[in-house]
Scaffold this motif. Sequence first.
Motif, PDB file in Angstrom:
ATOM      1  N   VAL A  18       0.946  -1.217  -0.140  1.00 42.59           N
ATOM      2  CA  VAL A  18      -0.005  -0.011   0.169  1.00 42.59           C
ATOM      3  C   VAL A  18       0.868   1.098  -0.013  1.00 42.59           C
ATOM      4  CG1 VAL A  18      -1.834   1.372   1.229  1.00 42.59           C
ATOM      5  CG2 VAL A  18      -1.812  -1.150   1.049  1.00 42.59           C
ATOM      6  N   LEU A  19       0.715   1.983  -1.015  1.00 42.05           N
ATOM      7  CA  LEU A  19       1.258   3.260  -1.139  1.00 42.05           C
ATOM      8  C   LEU A  19       1.059   4.355  -0.231  1.00 42.05           C
ATOM      9  CD1 LEU A  19       2.282   2.832  -4.848  1.00 42.05           C
ATOM     10  CD2 LEU A  19       3.509   2.296  -2.959  1.00 42.05           C
ATOM     11  N   ASP A  20      -0.489   4.481  -0.276  1.00 44.55           N
ATOM     12  CA  ASP A  20      -0.932   5.623   0.412  1.00 44.55           C
ATOM     13  C   ASP A  20      -2.689   5.521   0.315  1.00 44.55           C
ATOM     14  OD1 ASP A  20      -1.417   7.989   2.129  1.00 44.55           O
ATOM     15  OD2 ASP A  20      -0.181   9.096   0.663  1.00 44.55           O
ATOM     16  N   TYR A  21      -3.211   6.351   0.922  1.00 46.48           N
ATOM     17  CA  TYR A  21      -4.841   6.764   0.463  1.00 46.48           C
ATOM     18  C   TYR A  21      -4.891   7.287  -0.923  1.00 46.48           C
ATOM     19  CZ  TYR A  21      -6.163   5.575   5.269  1.00 46.48           C
ATOM     20  OH  TYR A  21      -6.448   4.790   6.603  1.00 46.48           O
ATOM     21  N   GLU A  22      -5.789   6.999  -1.463  1.00 49.68           N
ATOM     22  CA  GLU A  22      -5.920   7.761  -2.874  1.00 49.68           C
ATOM     23  C   GLU A  22      -6.408   9.197  -2.647  1.00 49.68           C
ATOM     24  OE1 GLU A  22      -7.855   6.141  -6.736  1.00 49.68           O
ATOM     25  OE2 GLU A  22      -9.435   7.244  -5.624  1.00 49.68           O
ATOM     26  N   ARG A  23      -7.054   9.571  -1.627  1.00 44.81           N
ATOM     27  CA  ARG A  23      -7.265  11.095  -1.336  1.00 44.81           C
ATOM     28  C   ARG A  23      -7.323  11.409  -0.005  1.00 44.81           C
ATOM     29  NH1 ARG A  23     -12.165   9.329  -4.210  1.00 44.81           N
ATOM     30  NH2 ARG A  23     -10.936   9.714  -5.988  1.00 44.81           N
ATOM     31  N   SER A  24      -7.469  12.606   0.340  1.00 43.69           N
ATOM     32  CA  SER A  24      -7.710  13.014   1.719  1.00 43.69           C
ATOM     33  C   SER A  24      -9.208  12.813   2.126  1.00 43.69           C
ATOM     34  CB  SER A  24      -7.566  14.615   2.029  1.00 43.69           C
ATOM     35  OG  SER A  24      -6.045  14.925   1.637  1.00 43.69           O
ATOM     36  N   PRO A  25      -9.580  12.541   3.459  1.00 49.94           N
ATOM     37  CA  PRO A  25     -10.855  12.132   3.649  1.00 49.94           C
ATOM     38  C   PRO A  25     -11.785  13.411   3.481  1.00 49.94           C
ATOM     39  CG  PRO A  25      -9.353  12.545   5.618  1.00 49.94           C
ATOM     40  CD  PRO A  25      -8.787  12.446   4.472  1.00 49.94           C
ATOM     41  N   VAL A  26     -12.991  13.131   2.938  1.00 45.93           N
ATOM     42  CA  VAL A  26     -14.123  14.168   2.825  1.00 45.93           C
ATOM     43  C   VAL A  26     -15.378  13.696   3.261  1.00 45.93           C
ATOM     44  CG1 VAL A  26     -12.872  14.866   0.505  1.00 45.93           C
ATOM     45  CG2 VAL A  26     -14.734  12.920   0.527  1.00 45.93           C
ATOM     46  N   GLY A  27     -15.331  12.550   4.166  1.00 48.21           N
ATOM     47  CA  GLY A  27     -16.648  12.328   4.667  1.00 48.21           C
ATOM     48  C   GLY A  27     -17.395  11.064   4.019  1.00 48.21           C
ATOM     49  N   ASP A  28     -17.012  10.625   2.691  1.00 46.27           N
ATOM     50  CA  ASP A  28     -17.928   9.563   2.142  1.00 46.27           C
ATOM     51  C   ASP A  28     -17.052   8.457   2.282  1.00 46.27           C
ATOM     52  OD1 ASP A  28     -19.716   8.972  -0.047  1.00 46.27           O
ATOM     53  OD2 ASP A  28     -17.880   8.133  -0.861  1.00 46.27           O
ATOM     54  N   PHE A  29     -17.596   7.302   2.434  1.00 51.94           N
ATOM     55  CA  PHE A  29     -16.848   6.101   2.619  1.00 51.94           C
ATOM     56  C   PHE A  29     -16.113   5.544   1.744  1.00 51.94           C
ATOM     57  CE2 PHE A  29     -16.428   1.343   2.447  1.00 51.94           C
ATOM     58  CZ  PHE A  29     -16.054   0.893   3.633  1.00 51.94           C
ATOM     59  N   PHE A  30     -16.604   5.542   0.463  1.00 55.24           N
ATOM     60  CA  PHE A  30     -16.015   5.086  -0.677  1.00 55.24           C
ATOM     61  C   PHE A  30     -14.842   5.943  -0.958  1.00 55.24           C
ATOM     62  CE2 PHE A  30     -19.503   2.484  -1.105  1.00 55.24           C
ATOM     63  CZ  PHE A  30     -19.135   1.147  -1.182  1.00 55.24           C
ATOM     64  N   ASP A  31     -15.028   7.299  -1.090  1.00 57.14           N
ATOM     65  CA  ASP A  31     -13.967   8.257  -1.249  1.00 57.14           C
ATOM     66  C   ASP A  31     -12.775   8.343  -0.488  1.00 57.14           C
ATOM     67  OD1 ASP A  31     -15.262   9.107  -3.732  1.00 57.14           O
ATOM     68  OD2 ASP A  31     -16.115  10.861  -2.627  1.00 57.14           O
ATOM     69  N   ASP A  32     -13.080   7.948   0.661  1.00 54.06           N
ATOM     70  CA  ASP A  32     -12.220   8.137   1.837  1.00 54.06           C
ATOM     71  C   ASP A  32     -11.583   6.841   1.948  1.00 54.06           C
ATOM     72  OD1 ASP A  32     -13.213  10.527   2.328  1.00 54.06           O
ATOM     73  OD2 ASP A  32     -14.142  10.031   4.193  1.00 54.06           O
ATOM     74  N   ASN A  33     -11.949   5.623   1.391  1.00 57.85           N
ATOM     75  CA  ASN A  33     -11.243   4.385   1.543  1.00 57.85           C
ATOM     76  C   ASN A  33     -10.423   3.761   0.756  1.00 57.85           C
ATOM     77  OD1 ASN A  33     -11.567   3.763   4.729  1.00 57.85           O
ATOM     78  ND2 ASN A  33     -13.374   4.242   4.357  1.00 57.85           N
ATOM     79  N   TRP A  34     -10.428   4.179  -0.564  1.00 59.11           N
ATOM     80  CA  TRP A  34      -9.713   3.783  -1.532  1.00 59.11           C
ATOM     81  C   TRP A  34      -7.998   3.971  -1.507  1.00 59.11           C
ATOM     82  CZ3 TRP A  34     -11.408   0.655  -4.999  1.00 59.11           C
ATOM     83  CH2 TRP A  34     -12.730   0.578  -5.275  1.00 59.11           C
ATOM     84  N   LEU A  35      -7.501   2.917  -1.582  1.00 56.95           N
ATOM     85  CA  LEU A  35      -5.790   2.904  -1.483  1.00 56.95           C
ATOM     86  C   LEU A  35      -5.158   2.492  -2.655  1.00 56.95           C
ATOM     87  CD1 LEU A  35      -5.847   0.300   1.580  1.00 56.95           C
ATOM     88  CD2 LEU A  35      -5.487   2.702   1.634  1.00 56.95           C
ATOM     89  N   ILE A  36      -4.157   3.198  -2.859  1.00 60.77           N
ATOM     90  CA  ILE A  36      -3.033   3.039  -4.110  1.00 60.77           C
ATOM     91  C   ILE A  36      -2.250   1.960  -3.564  1.00 60.77           C
ATOM     92  CG2 ILE A  36      -1.351   4.208  -5.637  1.00 60.77           C
ATOM     93  CD1 ILE A  36      -2.466   6.850  -4.599  1.00 60.77           C
ATOM     94  N   CYS A  37      -2.058   0.914  -4.573  1.00 60.25           N
ATOM     95  CA  CYS A  37      -1.326  -0.174  -4.114  1.00 60.25           C
ATOM     96  C   CYS A  37      -0.536  -0.725  -5.333  1.00 60.25           C
ATOM     97  CB  CYS A  37      -2.496  -1.599  -3.713  1.00 60.25           C
ATOM     98  SG  CYS A  37      -3.511  -1.121  -2.525  1.00 60.25           S
ATOM     99  N   GLU A  38       0.607  -1.481  -5.014  1.00 60.88           N
ATOM    100  CA  GLU A  38       1.228  -1.775  -6.030  1.00 60.88           C
ATOM    101  C   GLU A  38       1.149  -3.383  -5.671  1.00 60.88           C
ATOM    102  OE1 GLU A  38       5.178  -0.297  -7.630  1.00 60.88           O
ATOM    103  OE2 GLU A  38       5.862  -1.876  -6.148  1.00 60.88           O
ATOM    104  N   VAL A  39       0.974  -4.185  -6.671  1.00 62.62           N
ATOM    105  CA  VAL A  39       1.079  -5.543  -6.654  1.00 62.62           C
ATOM    106  C   VAL A  39       2.130  -6.182  -7.647  1.00 62.62           C
ATOM    107  CG1 VAL A  39      -0.494  -7.887  -7.136  1.00 62.62           C
ATOM    108  CG2 VAL A  39      -1.548  -5.517  -6.360  1.00 62.62           C
ATOM    109  N   SER A  40       2.980  -7.096  -6.889  1.00 61.15           N
ATOM    110  CA  SER A  40       4.107  -7.830  -7.301  1.00 61.15           C
ATOM    111  C   SER A  40       3.763  -9.402  -7.261  1.00 61.15           C
ATOM    112  CB  SER A  40       5.372  -7.232  -6.661  1.00 61.15           C
ATOM    113  OG  SER A  40       6.524  -8.146  -7.393  1.00 61.15           O
ATOM    114  N   ILE A  41       4.188 -10.025  -8.578  1.00 61.95           N
ATOM    115  CA  ILE A  41       3.638 -11.588  -8.857  1.00 61.95           C
ATOM    116  C   ILE A  41       4.762 -12.026  -9.521  1.00 61.95           C
ATOM    117  CG2 ILE A  41       2.134 -13.237  -9.732  1.00 61.95           C
ATOM    118  CD1 ILE A  41       0.086 -11.058  -9.606  1.00 61.95           C
ATOM    119  N   ARG A  42       5.396 -13.102  -8.645  1.00 60.14           N
ATOM    120  CA  ARG A  42       6.166 -13.901  -9.112  1.00 60.14           C
ATOM    121  C   ARG A  42       5.781 -15.440  -9.249  1.00 60.14           C
ATOM    122  NH1 ARG A  42      11.784 -12.573  -6.079  1.00 60.14           N
ATOM    123  NH2 ARG A  42      11.956 -10.315  -6.350  1.00 60.14           N
TER     124      ARG A  42
END
Length: 143
Positions: A18-42
């Motif tokens: 997990v790199l970070d939250y996608e955005r600052s909190p605004v009071g909306d569940f979906f907007d506030d809880n998206w995460l920017i992730c990196e997935v690595s597969i071998r």
Amino acid sequence: MNSFTIGINDNEQLTLTVLDYERSPVGDFFDDNWLICEVSIRAGAFRGKFRANLLTSELEELHRELRILHDGLQGNYTFEPLEGQLILRISCNNLGHFQINGEAMDQAGIGHRLVFKFSLDQTYLCTALEELSNLIQAFPVRT
């Protein structure tokens, strides 16, 4: 680092960071809880890394369901996040053998798809569960 890894060696391993939250909190569940992730597969000779967006609640569910499988040594669980970029079908038998059948897509809905399979023993999940717990604490569900 804010990541967890499932797998037994460099040839069968999935790491989600997990790199970070996608955005600052605004009071909306979906907007506030998206995460920017990196997935690595071998997976065997295949190697890949891509960005994916996941919800904090999806990681909480993954942790909860993996814990149930680990502790009960039976059952099935499918991790299928809303964006569909990473799907994990996990099954466990009473001997503690886990089978993970996965699909990864580098872009939500339109990306290239990698299908992979890992087999591991329950002891390899202990570290993953601890790392996932730490990740959830670092990026909790915002209410």
